[in-house]
Write an enzyme that holds these catalytic residues in place. Structure first.
Site, mmCIF file in Angstrom:
data_model
loop_
_atom_site.group_PDB
_atom_site.id
_atom_site.type_symbol
_atom_site.label_atom_id
_atom_site.label_comp_id
_atom_site.label_asym_id
_atom_site.label_seq_id
_atom_site.Cartn_x
_atom_site.Cartn_y
_atom_site.Cartn_z
ATOM 1 N N CYS B 52 0.835 -1.206 0.000
ATOM 2 C CA CYS B 52 0.000 0.000 0.000
ATOM 3 C C CYS B 52 0.869 1.254 0.000
ATOM 4 O O CYS B 52 1.714 1.429 0.870
ATOM 5 C CB CYS B 52 -0.907 -0.002 1.233
ATOM 6 S SG CYS B 52 -1.708 1.594 1.521
ATOM 7 N N CYS B 55 0.493 3.418 3.385
ATOM 8 C CA CYS B 55 0.905 2.951 4.714
ATOM 9 C C CYS B 55 2.209 3.646 5.140
ATOM 10 O O CYS B 55 3.039 4.015 4.297
ATOM 11 C CB CYS B 55 1.087 1.434 4.721
ATOM 12 S SG CYS B 55 -0.455 0.522 4.993
ATOM 13 N N HIS B 114 -4.133 0.546 8.173
ATOM 14 C CA HIS B 114 -4.658 0.219 6.843
ATOM 15 C C HIS B 114 -6.053 -0.406 6.898
ATOM 16 O O HIS B 114 -6.820 -0.320 5.936
ATOM 17 C CB HIS B 114 -3.675 -0.749 6.166
ATOM 18 C CG HIS B 114 -4.005 -1.078 4.746
ATOM 19 N ND1 HIS B 114 -3.710 -0.237 3.695
ATOM 20 C CD2 HIS B 114 -4.614 -2.168 4.195
ATOM 21 C CE1 HIS B 114 -4.116 -0.798 2.559
ATOM 22 N NE2 HIS B 114 -4.663 -1.964 2.830
ATOM 23 N N ASN B 154 -13.532 9.889 -1.141
ATOM 24 C CA ASN B 154 -14.205 8.830 -1.887
ATOM 25 C C ASN B 154 -13.971 7.541 -1.137
ATOM 26 O O ASN B 154 -12.833 7.096 -1.021
ATOM 27 C CB ASN B 154 -13.632 8.694 -3.303
ATOM 28 C CG ASN B 154 -13.898 9.902 -4.157
ATOM 29 O OD1 ASN B 154 -14.958 10.514 -4.065
ATOM 30 N ND2 ASN B 154 -12.942 10.270 -4.995
ATOM 31 N N SER B 162 -9.292 4.167 -5.176
ATOM 32 C CA SER B 162 -8.368 3.197 -5.736
ATOM 33 C C SER B 162 -7.510 2.520 -4.676
ATOM 34 O O SER B 162 -6.714 1.658 -4.981
ATOM 35 C CB SER B 162 -7.493 3.859 -6.801
ATOM 36 O OG SER B 162 -6.917 5.040 -6.294
ATOM 37 N N HIS B 165 -6.920 2.037 1.955
ATOM 38 C CA HIS B 165 -6.330 2.703 3.119
ATOM 39 C C HIS B 165 -7.161 3.963 3.412
ATOM 40 O O HIS B 165 -7.440 4.745 2.504
ATOM 41 C CB HIS B 165 -4.875 3.081 2.827
ATOM 42 C CG HIS B 165 -4.128 3.504 4.061
ATOM 43 N ND1 HIS B 165 -3.143 2.747 4.640
ATOM 44 C CD2 HIS B 165 -4.267 4.594 4.855
ATOM 45 C CE1 HIS B 165 -2.688 3.358 5.718
ATOM 46 N NE2 HIS B 165 -3.362 4.491 5.878
ATOM 47 N N HIS B 167 -8.378 7.321 3.604
ATOM 48 C CA HIS B 167 -7.811 8.591 3.175
ATOM 49 C C HIS B 167 -8.838 9.443 2.461
ATOM 50 O O HIS B 167 -9.846 8.943 1.971
ATOM 51 C CB HIS B 167 -6.598 8.363 2.253
ATOM 52 C CG HIS B 167 -6.970 7.927 0.872
ATOM 53 N ND1 HIS B 167 -7.430 6.654 0.574
ATOM 54 C CD2 HIS B 167 -6.976 8.599 -0.312
ATOM 55 C CE1 HIS B 167 -7.681 6.560 -0.720
ATOM 56 N NE2 HIS B 167 -7.422 7.726 -1.296
ATOM 57 N N GLN B 169 -9.129 13.461 0.148
ATOM 58 C CA GLN B 169 -8.365 14.327 -0.732
ATOM 59 C C GLN B 169 -8.759 15.787 -0.511
ATOM 60 O O GLN B 169 -9.811 16.079 0.042
ATOM 61 C CB GLN B 169 -8.639 13.974 -2.197
ATOM 62 C CG GLN B 169 -8.260 12.555 -2.581
ATOM 63 C CD GLN B 169 -8.309 12.340 -4.090
ATOM 64 O OE1 GLN B 169 -7.772 13.130 -4.870
ATOM 65 N NE2 GLN B 169 -8.961 11.281 -4.516
HETATM 66 O O1 LIG Z 1 -7.370 10.546 -7.354
HETATM 67 P P1 LIG Z 1 -8.061 9.217 -7.325
HETATM 68 O O2 LIG Z 1 -8.482 8.809 -5.942
HETATM 69 O O3 LIG Z 1 -7.323 8.134 -8.041
HETATM 70 O O4 LIG Z 1 -9.397 9.422 -8.194
HETATM 71 C C1 LIG Z 1 -10.711 9.388 -7.739
HETATM 72 O O5 LIG Z 1 -11.130 10.644 -7.237
HETATM 73 C C2 LIG Z 1 -11.094 11.721 -8.165
HETATM 74 C C3 LIG Z 1 -11.683 12.936 -7.500
HETATM 75 O O6 LIG Z 1 -12.994 12.735 -7.051
HETATM 76 C C4 LIG Z 1 -11.846 11.394 -9.459
HETATM 77 O O7 LIG Z 1 -11.560 12.395 -10.421
HETATM 78 C C5 LIG Z 1 -11.458 10.039 -10.028
HETATM 79 O O8 LIG Z 1 -12.285 9.720 -11.127
HETATM 80 C C6 LIG Z 1 -11.562 8.985 -8.924
HETATM 81 O O9 LIG Z 1 -11.186 7.721 -9.414
#
Ligand SMILES: O=P(O)(O)O[C@H]1O[C@H](CO)[C@@H](O)[C@H](O)[C@H]1O
Ligand SMILES: O=P(O)(O)O[C@H]1O[C@H](CO)[C@@H](O)[C@H](O)[C@H]1O
Lengths: 341, 341
Positions: B52, B55, B114, B154, B162, B165, B167, B169
């Site tokens: 990961c 981590c 994790h 997300n 993706s 873990h 997290h 943004q």
């Molecule tokens: O940056 P990541 O986590 O790979 O990407 C994820 O979040 C982003 C922001 O919401 C999106 O644009 C991507 O489509 C999604 O897969």
């Protein structure tokens, strides 16, 4: 500014039809993907499936039996999201605001052949679908309670389609949905100022540049709009300024069918899979107004990004901020165009 | 009108924050589902995963090594959608309109563990995440080129996440994204007229009715907004009129953390699965203006509809028309609320 900047640096593009912006991050196309993979089912379906409630002669969940139709078959949705006979009411309680909304929802089978999709049908077969759309728009639109008719198709399981039998839907209702309302405003503003159609002027510009054109025939242009959101989004636009699909002659209906055939076939080649998408026609409301400012068009919103199994997620930032894309409209056009000629 | 109409008949509800409408079809909740099922992974993850890239102590794709962090860890996104050093340019070529957009994107690990998610963390642990959000909002917002800071998470593969873990943004940028722009306008209109916050007035109404309240503590209310779009959408709102998260005291940050803990734990119980969602904070722009009209709030948009494997698809009609839901906000509240007490 050098036009190559659009291919190299983060920027936002303006959607002339909705008045909103989309974020483009061309440099991010190279990021690795370790997330969810979609499952693909490339198995060939039979031409008839006895468990399919859309196949000819089969019984639907409510007991009705489908006729032995030979081309297109339209019926009222058994689980319609809009009801035509519900009471009229409104809530105006401080900041709680609601309005009843009535309407009619229909399902339209494109072919009795369970194994097909629009991409696998001939232009003549698709022309019959176009005729059915015209009839429905006319019939529903003439209902005094119906002021807007939304024709669309959800194709593929990843797009929420619950039955692979080739079919689309029509939801018609008494008021304009959000997206239509935005396009109504933008087109009206332009038309009031210029006495010509916004999309007509846009089309002229794109035909001159040729940078985002996928295909054209006598009556129609298929292009990736400058402000496209979905990775391989495309739009079919009539060259003539027509407000709705009823203004098409039968010959033009065939040219339109050809445009659909060319685009959907190219899509299927792109990732060697039956290409999922939601497609829809935006056209003039059936509210009895002039609506000359409308220039009808059909848009395709396909979710796949890198392969048959990796799609673009419109989540997080996209839900809270603005739609976002990595590959540019211009790159997408190149990829699609080379699959046509 | 009888309020039960809202539970029986198709209608549209007005979103006071965006000025848009959503279609509600309560009678459709009973329709059968034969479409795509999501896959669920309820396997327990290890507390440390050597593959990961989030981590502690592990090496990321660009060669950087994560510190041995013990609570929260923030770094600049290795595949940022926004660049801070790209040239400034604009396109104004007839109907082709674009603007460069710069910004800074960060990743924030909520825990070194994790195996966890916010739903499995204590309020004290979540409070540290809140502190980090505050620091980031302050630091990014003080950059003269950053006028808006979008904090979001997300969660779950189905939401495009993706890496499991825990997290979130942060995407910060020079202009206001679409959704923020809409909320800015609506809140400003209300504030100019009433000299009080739109959400404050809404909150007072909801607290009196108690029909859509999931939970409240001294400082915060968790509710399903009247105009919710996603099946189990919810919103956390501070009772005090605060424009952004910097206005919270440390004690309020703990109350906020508690609200997050209560909601996410209830979500996980709903379908006995780690409940996927996109969550985000909308708050005042960092453009140097007064922005007193803003009342910050956090929204949760979870896609699941009927079970851990059946989600709501926002496709077709929703893309071309308006967002649509089947179960009502009031039904959703009842389902969530009984998982708390
Ligand atoms: O940056 P990541 O986590 O790979 O990407 C994820 O979040 C982003 C922001 O919401 C999106 O644009 C991507 O489509 C999604 O897969
Ligand atoms: O009526 P269907 O095909 O079952 O439903 C599908 O299309 C509808 C209209 O786009 C959406 O509301 C549903 O979420 C989707 O699953």
């Amino acid at each position: 500014m050098k036009n190559t900047h659009l291919q190299d640096y983060s920027h936002k593009r303006y959607n002339i039809l909705t008045g909103e912006w989309i974020l483009v991050s061309p440099h991010r196309a190279k990021r690795p993907w370790q997330g969810q993979n979609e499952s693909v089912n490339n198995e060939k379906r039979p031409a008839y499936d006895e468990s399919c409630y859309l196949c000819a002669g089969n019984t639907r969940i409510n007991g009705e039996v489908n006729p032995k139709y030979t081309d297109v078959f339209v019926f009222t949705n058994d689980f319609a999201a809009l009801q035509s006979d519900s009471p009229s009411f409104s809530v105006n309680d401080g900041l709680l605001v609601a309005e009843s909304e009535t309407g009619i929802c229909k399902v339209i089978c494109f072919s009795p052949d369970h194994s097909k999709s629009l991409a696998e049908m001939s232009s003549n077969e698709i022309q019959k679908v176009v005729f059915a759309w015209q009839e429905q728009y006319k019939e529903l639109g003439s209902n005094p309670k119906i002021n807007y008719v939304q024709i669309f198709e959800n194709k593929g399981a990843v797009m929420g389609c619950s039955n692979p039998h080739p079919h689309g839907q029509i939801w018609s209702q008494s008021t304009l949905p959000n997206e239509v309302d935005k396009k109504n405003t933008q087109q009206l503003n332009y038309y009031s100022k210029n006495e010509s159609s916004l999309l007509g002027a846009y089309l002229a510009q794109e035909l001159e540049k040729q940078e985002r054109i996928i295909y054209e025939n006598t009556g129609f242009v298929v292009l990736v709009p400058f402000w496209a959101v979905w990775p391989f989004e495309a739009m079919i636009v009539p060259k003539k300024h027509q407000s709705n699909i009823l203004e098409m002659t039968d010959e033009e209906a065939l040219q339109y069918a050809e445009a659909i055939a060319v685009l959907t076939k190219a899509y299927d080649k792109l990732f060697k899979t039956s290409f999922p998408y939601s497609a829809g026609i935006h056209q003039s409301p059936t509210d009895g107004n002039d609506n000359k400012h409308w220039h009808w068009h059909m848009s395709f919103y396909p979710p796949l990004l890198r392969s048959a199994t990796v799609k673009k997620f419109m989540v997080g930032y996209e839900m809270f901020g603005s739609p976002q894309r990595d590959i540019t409209a211009e790159t997408a056009v190149q990829r699609i165009r080379e699959l046509i000629y």
